[in-house]
Design a protein around this motif. Structure first.
Motif, short mmCIF file in Angstrom:
data_model
loop_
_atom_site.label_atom_id
_atom_site.label_comp_id
_atom_site.label_asym_id
_atom_site.label_seq_id
_atom_site.Cartn_x
_atom_site.Cartn_y
_atom_site.Cartn_z
N GLY A 75 -46.17 16.69 27.21
CA GLY A 75 -45.13 17.05 28.35
C GLY A 75 -45.55 16.32 29.52
N TYR A 76 -46.75 15.95 29.92
CA TYR A 76 -46.93 15.29 30.90
C TYR A 76 -46.68 13.60 30.77
CZ TYR A 76 -50.03 19.15 32.33
OH TYR A 76 -50.31 20.29 32.81
N ALA A 77 -46.90 13.24 29.52
CA ALA A 77 -46.37 11.88 29.20
C ALA A 77 -45.01 11.57 29.51
CB ALA A 77 -46.87 11.45 27.83
N ARG A 78 -44.07 12.62 28.92
CA ARG A 78 -42.81 12.47 28.92
C ARG A 78 -42.40 12.40 30.57
NH1 ARG A 78 -41.13 16.76 24.33
NH2 ARG A 78 -41.20 15.44 22.73
N GLY A 79 -43.11 13.38 31.35
CA GLY A 79 -42.54 13.49 32.64
C GLY A 79 -43.04 12.15 33.47
N LEU A 131 -43.28 9.14 32.10
CA LEU A 131 -42.28 7.93 31.94
C LEU A 131 -40.98 8.17 32.38
CD1 LEU A 131 -43.31 7.31 28.20
CD2 LEU A 131 -43.74 6.03 30.03
N GLU A 132 -40.54 9.42 32.76
CA GLU A 132 -39.32 9.98 33.28
C GLU A 132 -39.22 9.65 34.82
OE1 GLU A 132 -36.13 13.74 34.03
OE2 GLU A 132 -37.96 13.94 32.85
N ILE A 133 -40.39 9.74 35.53
CA ILE A 133 -40.36 9.42 36.91
C ILE A 133 -40.46 7.78 37.03
CG2 ILE A 133 -41.95 9.27 38.89
CD1 ILE A 133 -43.02 12.28 38.00
N ASP A 134 -41.13 7.32 35.99
CA ASP A 134 -41.10 5.75 36.01
C ASP A 134 -39.65 5.37 35.88
OD1 ASP A 134 -42.57 2.99 35.79
OD2 ASP A 134 -41.47 3.20 34.05
N GLY A 135 -39.04 5.69 35.07
CA GLY A 135 -37.67 5.23 34.80
C GLY A 135 -36.76 5.61 36.33
N LYS A 136 -37.01 6.78 36.76
CA LYS A 136 -35.90 7.10 37.84
C LYS A 136 -36.54 6.06 39.13
CE LYS A 136 -34.96 11.84 36.79
NZ LYS A 136 -35.62 13.29 37.10
N VAL A 137 -37.48 5.85 39.03
CA VAL A 137 -37.89 4.77 40.44
C VAL A 137 -37.62 3.61 40.19
CG1 VAL A 137 -40.05 3.78 41.37
CG2 VAL A 137 -40.21 6.19 40.84
N MET A 138 -37.65 3.17 38.97
CA MET A 138 -37.39 1.75 38.60
C MET A 138 -35.63 1.63 38.60
SD MET A 138 -39.67 -0.09 37.95
CE MET A 138 -38.84 -1.66 37.32
N ALA A 139 -34.85 2.85 38.38
CA ALA A 139 -33.60 2.68 38.78
C ALA A 139 -33.03 2.68 40.16
CB ALA A 139 -32.93 3.94 37.98
N LEU A 140 -33.88 3.47 41.14
CA LEU A 140 -33.72 3.47 42.53
C LEU A 140 -33.57 2.13 43.08
CD1 LEU A 140 -33.21 5.54 44.75
CD2 LEU A 140 -35.75 5.56 44.95
N PHE A 141 -34.42 1.34 42.66
CA PHE A 141 -34.60 -0.06 43.27
C PHE A 141 -34.06 -1.40 42.29
CE2 PHE A 141 -38.11 2.50 45.18
CZ PHE A 141 -37.97 2.33 46.33
N ASP A 142 -33.19 -0.90 41.27
CA ASP A 142 -32.49 -1.92 40.58
C ASP A 142 -30.98 -1.44 40.43
OD1 ASP A 142 -31.86 -3.64 38.52
OD2 ASP A 142 -33.18 -2.90 37.00
N GLU A 143 -30.28 -2.51 41.29
CA GLU A 143 -28.98 -2.33 41.26
C GLU A 143 -28.26 -2.48 40.02
OE1 GLU A 143 -27.28 -1.02 43.76
OE2 GLU A 143 -29.05 -0.53 44.67
N GLY A 144 -28.83 -3.37 39.12
CA GLY A 144 -28.38 -3.79 37.80
C GLY A 144 -28.52 -2.68 37.04
N ARG A 145 -29.00 -1.51 36.88
CA ARG A 145 -28.86 -0.29 36.05
C ARG A 145 -27.60 0.05 35.79
NH1 ARG A 145 -34.62 0.99 35.32
NH2 ARG A 145 -33.88 2.16 33.54
#
Length: 286
Positions: free
Chosen positions: A67-71, A73-87
């Motif tokens: 559960g912690y690992a999934r959480g 990686l999910e946070i990492d994806g959301k942060v990357m999406a926040l600063f990547d207009e190409g997503r």
């Protein structure tokens, strides 16, 4: 500090149950996955993986980490999406047949939503024929379902045979009574194939249970009510294949992806990529 690549290897290994399959899915060597797990275990000071000759499983500590690992990686994806207009962004209406849901869907959705957190995925679960009807009406953007051999709609992913399944196969093999069938309601493809096969071989049958949910059909089969037809790799636990020539062989079916005209091609290709990576039947272990 925990390494996200190591956590991704850990989660992929947990999903596939195999170092070989995890490496194939991640696009790295098997030794790389092994190194990631070893380094993660060293960082935490705990054994996470139980290894034997048949399969790869998790220790209690490994189960606690999921559960912690999934959480993370999910946070990492959301942060990357926040600063990547190409997503990728937008809405994708995805139709999937009932039997695939019970066997493969979780892995597909987990990876897709992690990689594309800004995409709103609307999921519809139904019989293959119903999904095709909804798609023709413009209600779905892409469908993952079954088709008979010789049909041309969609892009074939793989094929496999349908099989007869029962809790006690010997009971039905030795019976002179009409074969009790457990089936999806019309217009189910597996139901139609089973009935056509029995009719062409002069075998009497009767429907003893109809349900639109594979969970319900499986419960009826496990209760010993009758025989269920499913693709071989999707046979539910607790049921065994009827073998020995007691029932005629069933035809193969193909699993296909059917994109809709006019749907967002980037979204379609992103989901199609994850489906192609994870949909193929595979054995557990190395």
């Amino acid at each position: 500090m925990l390494n996200l690549q190591q956590l991704q290897s850990f989660l992929t290994l947990q999903q596939t149950g195999s170092f070989t399959l995890a490496a194939e899915r991640l696009g790295v060597g098997q030794s790389t996955v092994s190194q990631h797990i070893q380094r993660l275990e060293k960082t935490l000071g705990k054994q996470l993986i139980e290894r034997n000759t048949h399969k790869v499983g998790l220790t209690a500590e490994g189960e606690a980490l999921i559960g912690y690992a999934r959480g993370m990686l999910e946070i990492d994806g959301k942060v990357m999406a926040l600063f990547d207009e190409g997503r990728l962004r937008g809405r994708l209406r995805f139709g999937i047949s009932e039997d695939v849901v019970a066997n493969r869907l979780s892995d597909i959705l987990e990876q897709f939503t992690r990689l594309h957190p800004l995409v709103d995925l609307e999921l519809t679960v139904a019989l293959s024929a119903t999904l095709y009807q909804m798609q023709a009406a413009g209600d779905l953007d892409i469908v993952l379902a079954k088709r008979r051999l010789g049909e041309r709609h969609g892009v074939a992913l793989y094929r496999e045979p349908l099989v007869w399944l029962a809790r006690d196969p010997e009971r039905f093999a030795a019976s002179s009574e009409p074969l009790p069938l457990i089936a999806f309601p019309p217009p189910s493809l597996t139901r139609k194939i089973a009935q056509e096969t029995l009719d062409s071989n002069g075998i009497a049958w009767r429907i003893v249970c109809t349900c639109g949910s594979l969970t319900g059909l499986t419960a009826a089969a496990r209760a010993g009510m009758g025989v269920l037809v499913q693709p071989r790799s999707m046979a539910p636990s607790g049921l065994r294949e009827v073998v020995g020539g007691h029932l005629p062989p069933l035809e193969e079916v193909e699993f296909v992806l059917v994109p809709s005209r006019g749907a967002d091609r980037a979204l379609i290709e992103a989901l199609s990529k994850e489906i192609r990576t994870r949909i193929l039947p595979s054995s557990i272990g190395d």
